[in-house]
Design a protein around this motif. Structure first.
Motif, mmCIF file in Angstrom:
data_model
loop_
_atom_site.group_PDB
_atom_site.id
_atom_site.type_symbol
_atom_site.label_atom_id
_atom_site.label_comp_id
_atom_site.label_asym_id
_atom_site.label_seq_id
_atom_site.Cartn_x
_atom_site.Cartn_y
_atom_site.Cartn_z
ATOM 1 N N MET A 1 2.480 -1.193 -2.235
ATOM 2 C CA MET A 1 2.846 -0.802 -3.505
ATOM 3 C C MET A 1 2.041 -1.599 -4.584
ATOM 4 N N LEU A 2 1.474 -2.787 -4.335
ATOM 5 C CA LEU A 2 0.562 -3.432 -5.271
ATOM 6 C C LEU A 2 -0.585 -2.647 -5.423
ATOM 7 N N GLU A 3 -1.072 -2.266 -4.495
ATOM 8 C CA GLU A 3 -2.383 -1.388 -4.351
ATOM 9 C C GLU A 3 -2.296 -0.111 -5.308
ATOM 10 N N GLN A 4 -1.252 0.524 -5.053
ATOM 11 C CA GLN A 4 -0.796 1.627 -5.947
ATOM 12 C C GLN A 4 -0.694 1.220 -7.481
ATOM 13 N N LEU A 5 0.081 0.163 -7.762
ATOM 14 C CA LEU A 5 0.140 -0.196 -8.803
ATOM 15 C C LEU A 5 -0.920 -0.716 -9.526
ATOM 16 N N SER A 6 -2.071 -1.259 -8.742
ATOM 17 C CA SER A 6 -3.375 -1.578 -9.485
ATOM 18 C C SER A 6 -4.250 -0.386 -9.949
ATOM 19 N N ARG A 7 -3.671 1.098 -9.629
ATOM 20 C CA ARG A 7 -4.259 1.981 -10.284
ATOM 21 C C ARG A 7 -3.292 2.499 -11.579
ATOM 22 N N GLY A 8 -2.338 1.855 -11.869
ATOM 23 C CA GLY A 8 -1.549 2.146 -12.982
ATOM 24 C C GLY A 8 -0.149 2.120 -12.611
ATOM 25 N N GLU A 9 0.831 1.741 -13.780
ATOM 26 C CA GLU A 9 2.152 1.793 -13.743
ATOM 27 C C GLU A 9 2.578 2.916 -13.002
ATOM 28 N N PRO B 1 -11.076 -22.189 9.818
ATOM 29 C CA PRO B 1 -11.275 -21.712 8.293
ATOM 30 C C PRO B 1 -11.547 -20.322 8.025
ATOM 31 N N GLU B 2 -11.876 -19.526 9.191
ATOM 32 C CA GLU B 2 -12.121 -18.258 8.840
ATOM 33 C C GLU B 2 -10.948 -17.483 8.600
ATOM 34 N N ALA B 3 -9.898 -17.656 9.080
ATOM 35 C CA ALA B 3 -8.852 -16.711 9.127
ATOM 36 C C ALA B 3 -8.366 -16.542 7.714
ATOM 37 N N ALA B 4 -8.354 -17.657 6.857
ATOM 38 C CA ALA B 4 -7.457 -17.458 5.750
ATOM 39 C C ALA B 4 -8.629 -16.637 4.682
ATOM 40 N N LYS B 5 -9.866 -16.363 4.981
ATOM 41 C CA LYS B 5 -10.694 -15.583 4.416
ATOM 42 C C LYS B 5 -10.218 -14.315 4.111
ATOM 43 N N ALA B 6 -9.464 -13.623 5.199
ATOM 44 C CA ALA B 6 -8.958 -12.165 4.916
ATOM 45 C C ALA B 6 -7.985 -12.230 3.985
ATOM 46 N N ALA B 7 -7.191 -13.258 3.768
ATOM 47 C CA ALA B 7 -6.142 -13.144 2.763
ATOM 48 C C ALA B 7 -6.658 -13.371 1.293
ATOM 49 N N GLN B 8 -7.416 -14.460 1.399
ATOM 50 C CA GLN B 8 -8.201 -14.576 0.162
ATOM 51 C C GLN B 8 -9.066 -13.512 -0.325
ATOM 52 N N ALA B 9 -9.539 -12.645 0.496
ATOM 53 C CA ALA B 9 -10.419 -11.490 0.166
ATOM 54 C C ALA B 9 -9.599 -10.471 -0.422
ATOM 55 N N TRP B 10 -8.251 -10.419 0.234
ATOM 56 C CA TRP B 10 -7.302 -9.380 -0.025
ATOM 57 C C TRP B 10 -7.017 -9.710 -1.635
ATOM 58 N N ILE B 11 -6.447 -10.811 -2.007
ATOM 59 C CA ILE B 11 -6.102 -11.339 -3.342
ATOM 60 C C ILE B 11 -7.158 -11.069 -4.171
ATOM 61 N N ASP B 12 -8.123 -11.497 -3.846
ATOM 62 C CA ASP B 12 -9.422 -11.495 -4.878
ATOM 63 C C ASP B 12 -9.736 -10.083 -5.294
ATOM 64 N N HIS B 13 -9.782 -9.409 -4.246
ATOM 65 C CA HIS B 13 -9.970 -7.896 -4.359
ATOM 66 C C HIS B 13 -8.907 -7.366 -5.506
ATOM 67 N N TYR B 14 -7.783 -7.385 -5.102
ATOM 68 C CA TYR B 14 -6.869 -6.701 -6.082
ATOM 69 C C TYR B 14 -6.526 -7.290 -7.364
ATOM 70 N N SER B 15 -6.750 -8.711 -7.201
ATOM 71 C CA SER B 15 -6.435 -9.566 -8.709
ATOM 72 C C SER B 15 -7.548 -8.806 -9.767
ATOM 73 N N ARG B 16 -8.719 -8.326 -9.257
ATOM 74 C CA ARG B 16 -9.377 -7.819 -10.415
ATOM 75 C C ARG B 16 -8.803 -6.577 -10.973
ATOM 76 N N TYR B 17 -8.437 -5.700 -10.268
ATOM 77 C CA TYR B 17 -7.876 -4.589 -10.559
ATOM 78 C C TYR B 17 -6.584 -4.971 -11.329
ATOM 79 N N TRP B 18 -5.724 -5.688 -10.877
ATOM 80 C CA TRP B 18 -4.431 -5.934 -11.658
ATOM 81 C C TRP B 18 -4.755 -6.548 -12.946
ATOM 82 N N ALA B 19 -5.778 -7.254 -13.191
ATOM 83 C CA ALA B 19 -6.099 -7.896 -14.321
ATOM 84 C C ALA B 19 -6.832 -6.776 -15.476
ATOM 85 N N GLU B 20 -7.352 -5.694 -14.960
ATOM 86 C CA GLU B 20 -7.669 -4.666 -15.718
ATOM 87 C C GLU B 20 -6.473 -3.896 -15.946
ATOM 88 N N GLN B 21 -5.761 -3.658 -15.180
ATOM 89 C CA GLN B 21 -4.783 -2.669 -15.441
ATOM 90 C C GLN B 21 -3.860 -3.443 -16.680
#
Lengths: 110, 110
Positions: free
Chosen positions: A21-29, B74-94
């Motif tokens: 859902m968050l992924e979808q919302l990253s493309r717009g409301e 320390p490797e495991a948390a990188k997946a979570a970190q990467a997910w948040i980092d990736h989408y937070s960029r789009y969220w900010a744009e949105q």
DNA sequence: TTGATTCATAACTAAATGGTTATATGTCAA
DNA sequence: TTGACATATAACCATTTAGTTATGAATCAA
């Protein structure tokens, strides 16, 4: 940042449907129906997921007429991001330290 | 990165006791008893939390005699970190896009 | 004003979670 | 070799979670 808030944020992110859902919302409301039709799930189930996301502060809802528009709140995820960023630094150090120790032990044997 | 693994990682991080354990482990490896005495909780409860952390790949256990030493991975948390980092960029744009839209609407009114 | 649409809520269910106590297993030390 | 220690596991319990169907309430459009 308090512990309960972090519980809510990480908890909200621990479900693939909610991440979708968050992924979808990253493309717009989107409104609730749009979210429900993207994820093979009943509308009430989506409303429940929205409550979880809202409790975590990850989304904001805005009613316009009979529709409820949902958009992401980019601020909220920063707490989770900060937590991981902070500790992963120490974890890496810790890991390197163990590594260095094992290395030195190996060298002593030679 | 598969969805189930992300479920496990975020799920493991959604509990304050487990985050506390990871914090403790960031200062050095510890055995189960040490972890139990730092967190006001029975030893079996701690063992359960360790299973959750291990399933997520966030820790590794190593038996030495009767003790079980635990250290972070320390490797495991990188997946979570990467997910948040990736989408937070789009969220900010949105978020900025909505902001810009509201701004333009406001200016049109003037 | 009536019917369709959008969403929320209630009631229910199955499974997962987070804790407990009791006990079993393996290891160390005297 | 016996007793203490470190940990795991089993059995249990209460609560939360993730879904369902049924239904109610508000809004829009004909």
């Amino acid at each position: 940042m308090n512990q309960e808030h972090l519980d809510h944020i990480f908890g909200a992110l621990s479900d693939a449907t909610r991440r979708g859902m968050l992924e979808q919302l990253s493309r717009g409301e989107a409104n609730v129906s749009a979210l429900a039709s993207s994820h093979e799930m009943s509308q009430p189930a989506i409303s429940k997921h929205l409550k979880v996301l809202e409790r975590a502060g990850l989304i904001r809802k805005q009613r316009r007429g009979r529709e409820q528009f949902v958009r992401v709140n980019p601020e909220a995820a920063k707490a989770a991001q900060a937590w991981i960023d902070h500790y992963s630094r120490y974890w890496a150090e810790q890991f390197d330290a163990v590594d260095a120790y094992l290395q030195s032990k190996k060298e002593t044997k030679q």
